[in-house]
Structures are given as C-alpha cells and as structure tokens.
Design a protein around this motif. Sequence first.
Motif, PDB file in Angstrom:
ATOM      1  N   LEU A 109      25.691  -3.082 -44.484  1.00 13.42           N
ATOM      2  CA  LEU A 109      26.976  -3.666 -44.841  1.00 13.42           C
ATOM      3  C   LEU A 109      26.688  -5.053 -45.416  1.00 13.42           C
ATOM      4  CD1 LEU A 109      28.925  -2.782 -41.565  1.00 13.42           C
ATOM      5  CD2 LEU A 109      28.605  -1.370 -43.607  1.00 13.42           C
ATOM      6  N   TRP A 110      26.775  -5.191 -46.740  1.00 10.05           N
ATOM      7  CA  TRP A 110      26.428  -6.443 -47.414  1.00 10.05           C
ATOM      8  C   TRP A 110      27.612  -7.389 -47.439  1.00 10.05           C
ATOM      9  CZ3 TRP A 110      21.613  -7.752 -48.499  1.00 10.05           C
ATOM     10  CH2 TRP A 110      20.659  -6.745 -48.641  1.00 10.05           C
ATOM     11  N   ASN A 111      27.324  -8.653 -47.201  1.00 10.67           N
ATOM     12  CA  ASN A 111      28.351  -9.687 -47.225  1.00 10.67           C
ATOM     13  C   ASN A 111      28.264 -10.553 -48.472  1.00 10.67           C
ATOM     14  OD1 ASN A 111      27.225  -9.475 -44.150  1.00 10.67           O
ATOM     15  ND2 ASN A 111      29.432  -9.335 -44.314  1.00 10.67           N
ATOM     16  N   ILE A 112      27.367 -10.188 -49.396  1.00  7.46           N
ATOM     17  CA  ILE A 112      27.236 -10.933 -50.649  1.00  7.46           C
ATOM     18  C   ILE A 112      27.400  -9.971 -51.820  1.00  7.46           C
ATOM     19  CG2 ILE A 112      25.805 -12.783 -49.725  1.00  7.46           C
ATOM     20  CD1 ILE A 112      23.355 -11.331 -50.751  1.00  7.46           C
ATOM     21  N   PRO A 113      27.899 -10.431 -52.964  1.00  3.91           N
ATOM     22  CA  PRO A 113      28.085  -9.561 -54.129  1.00  3.91           C
ATOM     23  C   PRO A 113      26.764  -9.035 -54.682  1.00  3.91           C
ATOM     24  CG  PRO A 113      29.357 -11.587 -54.362  1.00  3.91           C
ATOM     25  CD  PRO A 113      28.452 -11.764 -53.169  1.00  3.91           C
TER      26      PRO A 113
END
Length: 80
Positions: free
Chosen positions: A51-55
């Motif tokens: 689950l990525w929190n950066i674009p």
Amino acid sequence: MSTTYMVPLSLMTPDMNLADLKAPAGTVDHVDMMYNAGHPGVAEPHVHIVLWNIPDGQLPPAALKALPDVAQILKAGSLP
C-alpha cells in the motif's frame, strides 16, 4: 512510505476481499501486488501487497518493474 502485507498463497482465494487492509503509514495513493517464492521470515510462497503512500512518479525505479498478474497466479497455483 508504504505498508507491506505478506499473504501466503495457501490463504488466498480468488474472491478474497482486500479492500479493508489497514494502512498505518497514512492515505494510500496506489497498490502493488507481487509474487514471492519465499524468503527468511515467510518461507512459503506468498504475495506482497504494498500500500503506497506516495505517487507513482516518486517511486524508486525498483518499484516500477513489471509484476506478474496475481489473479493468474492464484488460478494456476504458480507463476505463469
């Protein structure tokens, strides 16, 4: 930043709901799923759910490589 889940293939089903995974690192920008044949700590074949929190544009190059389709892995029981 990201949150990674390592889910054994033996516990996954084609209709498994992954929509409610917790993201303690914050708001999720996008999700990657990749097969792993096993490693110390999780020896059996499993799927990494990141689950990525950066674009995407800010991801390190290693995170951008082509990944196998998880639905195909589950259906076949192994990598295509």
